[in-house]
Design an enzyme around this catalytic site. Sequence first.
Site, PDB file in Angstrom:
ATOM      1  N   HIS A 188      -7.283  21.599 -27.927  1.00 49.09           N
ATOM      2  CA  HIS A 188      -6.376  20.453 -27.988  1.00 49.09           C
ATOM      3  C   HIS A 188      -6.045  20.062 -29.433  1.00 49.09           C
ATOM      4  CE1 HIS A 188      -7.129  18.857 -23.629  1.00 49.09           C
ATOM      5  NE2 HIS A 188      -6.555  20.045 -23.669  1.00 49.09           N
TER       6      HIS A 188
ATOM      7  N   GLU B 280      -6.128  17.205 -31.087  1.00 47.72           N
ATOM      8  CA  GLU B 280      -7.092  16.384 -31.833  1.00 47.72           C
ATOM      9  C   GLU B 280      -8.277  17.224 -32.288  1.00 47.72           C
ATOM     10  OE1 GLU B 280      -5.959  16.090 -28.754  1.00 47.72           O
ATOM     11  OE2 GLU B 280      -6.028  14.033 -28.041  1.00 47.72           O
TER      12      GLU B 280
ATOM     13  N   CYS C 128      -7.583  13.181 -24.205  1.00 45.46           N
ATOM     14  CA  CYS C 128      -8.407  13.458 -23.025  1.00 45.46           C
ATOM     15  C   CYS C 128      -9.851  13.068 -23.341  1.00 45.46           C
ATOM     16  CB  CYS C 128      -8.307  14.938 -22.651  1.00 45.46           C
ATOM     17  SG  CYS C 128      -9.268  16.039 -23.713  1.00 45.46           S
TER      18      CYS C 128
ATOM     19  N   CYS D 168     -11.688  15.252 -26.060  1.00 46.46           N
ATOM     20  CA  CYS D 168     -11.283  14.942 -27.432  1.00 46.46           C
ATOM     21  C   CYS D 168     -11.773  13.557 -27.840  1.00 46.46           C
ATOM     22  CB  CYS D 168      -9.770  15.040 -27.579  1.00 46.46           C
ATOM     23  SG  CYS D 168      -9.169  16.743 -27.527  1.00 46.46           S
TER      24      CYS D 168
HETATM   25 ZN   LIG Z   1      -8.124  16.772 -25.497  1.00 46.49          ZN
END
Ligand SMILES: [Zn+2]
Length: 159
Positions: free
Chosen positions: A79, A81, A107, A110
Amino acid sequence: MPEKRRDVISWDEFFMRVAIAAQLRSKDPNTQVGACIADGDHRILSVGYNGTPHAISDDEFPWGASDDPLQDKHSYVVHAEANAVLNYRGSLRDMRGATVYVTLFPCHECAKFLVQVGIGEVVYLDDKYRGTTDNLISQRVFDSCGIRYRQIEPLTHVQ
Ligand SMILES: [Zn+2]
């Protein structure tokens, strides 16, 4: 003496625009996310977007969701981040109290990474998963760990 320009974009808008530029690099056909981490002195520490790990060719891996984990993009994608944190080449101490600008609310995985590196604030644009279990876990993580989060409006400043 000419007057200085006053109609400049805010720091929020500047860093979010960097995050948006990063998301333009994403190969994901459905969800493109960008992240930009900035410190309290308005310096950019790192940038990331959602994508496969460096050594993996993003031509050879699936970009769709599947019941088979081996064919599901979620098994492979890092992801935005997480990439922004992992791309940083300085001391992670620099992340303490920093702000992450992200184009989609994080999410829960993260969210935990951001807590662990000491991020102080999350600024986000989209929140399309609002109300989902994953979203509620992220909020709980942030609330429990004292991380502030706020949504900003889509950017409307003059080009
Ligand atoms: Zn994430």
